[in-house]
Design a protein around this motif. Structure first.
Motif, PDB file in Angstrom:
ATOM      1  N   TRP A   1      -3.232  11.270  -0.514  1.00 51.53           N
ATOM      2  CA  TRP A   1      -3.530   9.881  -0.128  1.00 51.53           C
ATOM      3  C   TRP A   1      -5.048   9.349  -0.460  1.00 51.53           C
ATOM      4  O   TRP A   1      -5.962  10.202  -0.539  1.00 51.53           O
ATOM      5  CB  TRP A   1      -3.132   9.839   1.477  1.00 51.53           C
ATOM      6  CG  TRP A   1      -1.901   9.995   1.788  1.00 51.53           C
ATOM      7  CD1 TRP A   1      -0.911  11.051   2.107  1.00 51.53           C
ATOM      8  CD2 TRP A   1      -0.730   9.080   1.690  1.00 51.53           C
ATOM      9  NE1 TRP A   1       0.332  10.875   2.396  1.00 51.53           N
ATOM     10  CE2 TRP A   1       0.495   9.557   2.291  1.00 51.53           C
ATOM     11  CE3 TRP A   1      -0.903   7.551   1.306  1.00 51.53           C
ATOM     12  CZ2 TRP A   1       1.674   8.921   2.201  1.00 51.53           C
ATOM     13  CZ3 TRP A   1       0.343   6.983   1.433  1.00 51.53           C
ATOM     14  CH2 TRP A   1       1.706   7.510   1.778  1.00 51.53           C
ATOM     15  N   PRO A   2      -5.105   7.977  -0.309  1.00 55.00           N
ATOM     16  CA  PRO A   2      -6.367   7.749  -0.781  1.00 55.00           C
ATOM     17  C   PRO A   2      -7.598   8.164   0.198  1.00 55.00           C
ATOM     18  O   PRO A   2      -7.267   7.944   1.377  1.00 55.00           O
ATOM     19  CB  PRO A   2      -6.489   6.029  -0.541  1.00 55.00           C
ATOM     20  CG  PRO A   2      -4.781   5.885  -0.932  1.00 55.00           C
ATOM     21  CD  PRO A   2      -4.294   6.889  -0.264  1.00 55.00           C
ATOM     22  N   ARG A   3      -8.714   8.516  -0.345  1.00 56.87           N
ATOM     23  CA  ARG A   3      -9.568   9.154   0.723  1.00 56.87           C
ATOM     24  C   ARG A   3     -10.884   8.091   0.441  1.00 56.87           C
ATOM     25  O   ARG A   3     -11.083   7.757  -0.675  1.00 56.87           O
ATOM     26  CB  ARG A   3     -10.118  10.429   0.379  1.00 56.87           C
ATOM     27  CG  ARG A   3      -8.971  11.420   0.857  1.00 56.87           C
ATOM     28  CD  ARG A   3      -9.310  12.841   0.300  1.00 56.87           C
ATOM     29  NE  ARG A   3      -8.481  13.785   0.695  1.00 56.87           N
ATOM     30  CZ  ARG A   3      -8.375  15.205   0.377  1.00 56.87           C
ATOM     31  NH1 ARG A   3      -9.355  15.658  -0.172  1.00 56.87           N
ATOM     32  NH2 ARG A   3      -7.477  15.864   0.990  1.00 56.87           N
TER      33      ARG A   3
ATOM     34  N   PRO B   1       0.769  -1.268  -0.015  1.00 54.07           N
ATOM     35  CA  PRO B   1       0.017   0.063  -0.080  1.00 54.07           C
ATOM     36  C   PRO B   1       0.986   1.332  -0.105  1.00 54.07           C
ATOM     37  O   PRO B   1       1.884   1.181   0.561  1.00 54.07           O
ATOM     38  CB  PRO B   1      -0.755  -0.149   1.275  1.00 54.07           C
ATOM     39  CG  PRO B   1       0.060  -0.967   2.431  1.00 54.07           C
ATOM     40  CD  PRO B   1       1.050  -1.701   1.263  1.00 54.07           C
ATOM     41  N   ASP B   2       0.362   2.336  -0.719  1.00 55.03           N
ATOM     42  CA  ASP B   2       1.131   3.528  -0.570  1.00 55.03           C
ATOM     43  C   ASP B   2       0.104   4.614  -1.125  1.00 55.03           C
ATOM     44  O   ASP B   2      -0.957   4.451  -1.429  1.00 55.03           O
ATOM     45  CB  ASP B   2       2.408   3.489  -1.520  1.00 55.03           C
ATOM     46  CG  ASP B   2       3.580   4.391  -1.213  1.00 55.03           C
ATOM     47  OD1 ASP B   2       3.206   5.572  -0.908  1.00 55.03           O
ATOM     48  OD2 ASP B   2       4.424   3.979  -0.992  1.00 55.03           O
ATOM     49  N   MET B   3       0.591   5.855  -1.695  1.00 56.29           N
ATOM     50  CA  MET B   3      -0.120   6.841  -2.149  1.00 56.29           C
ATOM     51  C   MET B   3      -1.070   6.420  -3.193  1.00 56.29           C
ATOM     52  O   MET B   3      -2.229   7.228  -3.262  1.00 56.29           O
ATOM     53  CB  MET B   3       0.835   8.126  -2.523  1.00 56.29           C
ATOM     54  CG  MET B   3       1.487   8.912  -1.364  1.00 56.29           C
ATOM     55  SD  MET B   3       2.558  10.204  -2.139  1.00 56.29           S
ATOM     56  CE  MET B   3       3.202  10.805  -0.699  1.00 56.29           C
ATOM     57  N   PHE B   4      -0.800   5.463  -4.036  1.00 57.97           N
ATOM     58  CA  PHE B   4      -1.526   4.904  -5.267  1.00 57.97           C
ATOM     59  C   PHE B   4      -2.679   4.042  -4.721  1.00 57.97           C
ATOM     60  O   PHE B   4      -3.616   3.721  -5.469  1.00 57.97           O
ATOM     61  CB  PHE B   4      -0.902   4.067  -6.262  1.00 57.97           C
ATOM     62  CG  PHE B   4      -0.039   3.153  -5.697  1.00 57.97           C
ATOM     63  CD1 PHE B   4      -0.483   1.900  -5.502  1.00 57.97           C
ATOM     64  CD2 PHE B   4       1.221   3.096  -5.140  1.00 57.97           C
ATOM     65  CE1 PHE B   4       0.046   0.667  -5.391  1.00 57.97           C
ATOM     66  CE2 PHE B   4       1.971   2.248  -4.536  1.00 57.97           C
ATOM     67  CZ  PHE B   4       1.338   0.890  -4.695  1.00 57.97           C
ATOM     68  N   GLY B   5      -2.746   3.849  -3.431  1.00 54.75           N
ATOM     69  CA  GLY B   5      -3.829   2.825  -2.931  1.00 54.75           C
ATOM     70  C   GLY B   5      -2.975   1.566  -2.788  1.00 54.75           C
ATOM     71  O   GLY B   5      -2.189   1.304  -1.729  1.00 54.75           O
TER      72      GLY B   5
END
Length: 331
Positions: free
Chosen positions: A237-239, A169-173
Motif C-alpha cells: 500500500w502507499p507509504r 484510490p487503491d493499492m496503486f495510490g
C-alpha cells in the motif's frame, strides 16, 4: 539536478491511472515543476456555477502525467518527494453535489431521501497571510482558515494492464485525498508496470480529515517535486514519510477494511525495521498508532495509519532517502 517543467494542455490530461501513454520520460533524480488543474477542470468559478451543470463524467479529477521513469521495473519502489505545493490561482472552490458526500444518500447507500441542495462556495486565497477565506451563505460568518496545500491524487499505473478512474484510490495510490500528501512529504509506491507511469493532481488548498462533503477547497496547483527510484521491493500500500511520521494509506470499502489494510501493512513495516515478529509488531502498533480518516466519500474510502518517529528513535527507512530529499533546493 535536471529540472523538467511541464504544463499540460487540456487534451493531455489523464483521466485514469493506467491506460494512457506517457507525456514525458524522466530519469531518477529529476526534479519536476508541474501545473495541475483543479478537480472541476476549472469550470466552476463563481457561486452561480453548480456542479451538476458544469461537470461531465468521467471528465473530472484531471491528472498531470503519466510520466515514464527510466529504469523502473515491476516490483521496484518509486519515490516521489514533494518540495513545494503552491496555489496557482487566487481562489479555490468547494461544492455540494447531488448524491455525493459522506452525509447524503449515494448511489451505494440508497435511501428515499432527496439529495442535498447544490451549493458552491468560493474561497479567496490570501497569499500574504497564507489563508483561505470561508464565507457562509446563510449568515454573515467569515473565517480566515490556514492555507494548507495538498494533492488529492498521487499514483502509478495499476498492475495487470488495468486502467482505473482518477476518482478511485487503491493499492496503486490514486485519489487518496489525505492531507498527509503535502510539501515536505515523501511518497513510496510499488511499481506495477515498466516505467511506473505516475501522475499527480487534484490540488486542495485545504481539506479537513475525511473530506466530509466530498470536496475540499479545490484549486489548480503548482507542484515542485523530485522523482527517485529504489531497486527494493515496493510496498503493498502507499507509504508516506515526513519529518514527524511514517504512514500507510489503505483504501477499500467498507471503512473498516480500509483501516485494516493500512494496519496490516504497518505491522509488516515495523517488523521489517526492527526484526519483530507479527505479534510483537501488532502489539507495538496498538500502543503508538494514530489513525486519521483521509476520505469517506470516494469510490473506495481511505484511512491513514501513522506512527510518530519520536517514539521510534533512530528510525531510518529506505536508506534515509527522505532526509536526503528534504535538502532539495529548486530555487
Amino acid at each position: 539536478m535536471d529540472i523538467l517543467e511541464f504544463t499540460p494542455e487540456p487534451d493531455e490530461y489523464a483521466w485514469t491511472f493506467g491506460g494512457k501513454p506517457p507525456v514525458r520520460r524522466v530519469k531518477p533524480g529529476t526534479a519536476l515543476r508541474l501545473w495541475t488543474e483543479d478537480a472541476y477542470c476549472g469550470t466552476i468559478r463563481s457561486t452561480a456555477d453548480l456542479a451538476s451543470a458544469s461537470l461531465q463524467m468521467p471528465f473530472v479529477n484531471p491528472q498531470t502525467g503519466p510520466f515514464h521513469v527510466e529504469g523502473a521495473e515491476p516490483g521496484d519502489t518509486l519515490v516521489l518527494h514533494f518540495v513545494e505545493l503552491t496555489p496557482a490561482r487566487s481562489w479555490g472552490v468547494s461544492t455540494t453535489i447531488p448524491f455525493f458526500g459522506g452525509l447524503t444518500s449515494t448511489d451505494r447507500t440508497a435511501t428515499l431521501q432527496d439529495p442535498l441542495p447544490e451549493r458552491t462556495w468560493v474561497y479567496d486565497v490570501d497569499s500574504a497571510n497564507q489563508t483561505v477565506g470561508f464565507h457562509a451563505q446563510s449568515s454573515g460568518l467569515e473565517l480566515a482558515l490556514p492555507l494548507e496545500p495538498m494533492l488529492g491524487t498521487v499514483g502509478v499505473a495499476p498492475a495487470a494492464g488495468e486502467a482505473r478512474s482518477s476518482l478511485v484510490p487503491d493499492m496503486f495510490g490514486g485519489n487518496m485525498d489525505t492531507p498527509e500528501m503535502r510539501a515536505g512529504a515523501t511518497c513510496y509506491l510499488k511499481v506495477n508496470v515498466e516505467g511506473a507511469l505516475f501522475s499527480v493532481g487534484d490540488g486542495h488548498y485545504r481539506q479537513g480529515e475525511g473530506e466530509s462533503c466530498g470536496t475540499a477547497v479545490e484549486g489548480a496547483m503548482n507542484v515542485a517535486m523530485v522523482v527517485e527510484l529504489l531497486k527494493t521491493p515496493g510496498p503493498t500500500w502507499p507509504r508516506i514519510e515526513n519529518d514527524e511520521y511514517l504512514a500507510v494509506v489503505g483504501s477499500s470499502r467498507p471503512l473498516e477494511d480500509a483501516w485494516r489494510a493500512g494496519q496490516v501493512d504497518m505491522v509488516g513495516w515495523l517488523g521489517e525495521l526492527y526484526g519483530l515478529d507479527k505479534l510483537d509488531a501488532y502489539q507495538l502498533l496498538s500502543q503508538i498508532s494514530e489513525v486519521p480518516l483521509a476520505n469517506v466519500v470516494d469510490a473506495n474510502y481511505s484511512v491513514v495509519t501513522k506512527v510518530p518517529k519520536r517514539l521510534l528513535p533512530g528510525t531510518t527507512v529506505y536508506d534515509g532517502i527522505h532526509q536526503h530529499l528534504r535538502s532539495t533546493d529548486l530555487s
